[in-house]
Each structure stands twice: as structure tokens, then as C-alpha cells.
Design a protein around this motif. Structure first.
Motif, PDB file in Angstrom:
ATOM      1  N   TYR A   1       1.035  -1.087  -0.047  1.00 48.17           N
ATOM      2  CA  TYR A   1      -0.006  -0.139  -0.061  1.00 48.17           C
ATOM      3  C   TYR A   1       0.922   1.288   0.146  1.00 48.17           C
ATOM      4  O   TYR A   1       1.718   1.456   0.960  1.00 48.17           O
TER       5      TYR A   1
ATOM      6  N   ILE B   1      -6.849   1.394  -6.131  1.00 52.41           N
ATOM      7  CA  ILE B   1      -7.419   2.207  -4.929  1.00 52.41           C
ATOM      8  C   ILE B   1      -8.128   3.555  -5.789  1.00 52.41           C
ATOM      9  O   ILE B   1      -7.135   4.201  -6.639  1.00 52.41           O
TER      10      ILE B   1
ATOM     11  N   GLY C   1      -9.643   7.099  -2.082  1.00 53.17           N
ATOM     12  CA  GLY C   1      -8.706   6.331  -1.388  1.00 53.17           C
ATOM     13  C   GLY C   1      -9.469   5.025  -1.122  1.00 53.17           C
ATOM     14  O   GLY C   1      -9.047   4.336  -0.141  1.00 53.17           O
TER      15      GLY C   1
END
Length: 121
Positions: free
Chosen positions: A7, A44, A48
Motif C-alpha cells: 500500500y 485504489i 482512497g
């Protein structure tokens, strides 16, 4: 099965996260394991929010901070030969790969993706 999902925190740093899915994943190829197959497309969006597309199904999730950090360990075994006893002993150790602080949770039912064929035949 360990699948690294990184991430992006900023442009230079990446962090591992857990991926939590509800339900069962089954392969059409009747394979016992899914570790050599592509699961789906992960992204994503601008807000977000994580999305995962598996076949014709769209899952929308959210990123959650874990209450307690999770350590990802890798088990290693080392053979030690004892010349006096002529016995091979195995030394087991664990190495910390990373500490995981977040998970991506997909708890809602998948939404079907309907694709139309543009051919007028």
C-alpha cells in the motif's frame, strides 16, 4: 497463502497490508491452491477506497488500522552436523519480514459487472 500487497504511503514508501475477504474463493481450474493464479485486479480510487475486481464481480472495501500490529514471520531451518554423535540436528529460527499495521476489508457482497457486447450480429 501469503500474497504481498503493498500500500503506497507516499511516493517513496510502501507498507504491507492484510487482505480480508468474506466467503470462499474457488478456482475454475480445480486446482487445490490458488497461489500460482491471478486473483483479480486491485486498485485504489481517487477517494482512497480500495476496489477488487474478480471475474465479473466488483468488491469495494475500506482500509482499517489494526488494533494490534501483526508480525509477518518467515521460518528457516538450518541443518547442523554433530561430528561427535554423527547426528544431524535441525535449528529452527524465525525472521521478521515486516510489521503490518493496516488491513483492507472487503465485507460487502460483490456487485455484478455486466458487460454488453457492442456487436450487432
Amino acid at each position: 497463502m501469503r500474497i504481498p500487497i503493498k500500500y503506497p504511503i507516499d511516493n517513496h514508501t510502501q507498507e504491507w497490508v492484510l487482505l480480508e475477504l468474506q466467503g470462499i474463493l474457488e478456482s475454475n481450474n480445480n486446482d487445490e491452491y490458488l497461489d500460482k493464479h491471478m486473483l483479480g485486479d486491485f486498485s485504489i480510487n481517487n477517494k482512497g477506497d480500495p476496489t477488487l475486481t474478480i471475474g465479473n464481480h466488483l468488491l469495494t472495501g475500506k482500509i482499517i488500522q489494526l488494533e494490534k500490529p501483526f508480525a509477518l514471520l518467515e521460518k528457516t531451518k538450518e541443518s547442523l552436523d554433530d561430528k561427535e554423535d554423527d547426528v544431524t540436528k535441525v535449528k529452527t529460527s524465525y525472521e521478521v519480514v515486516t510489521i503490518i499495521y493496516k488491513k483492507i476489508l472487503f465485507k460487502d457482497r460483490p456487485k455484478p459487472i455486466i458487460r454488453f457486447n457492442n456487436n450487432n450480429n
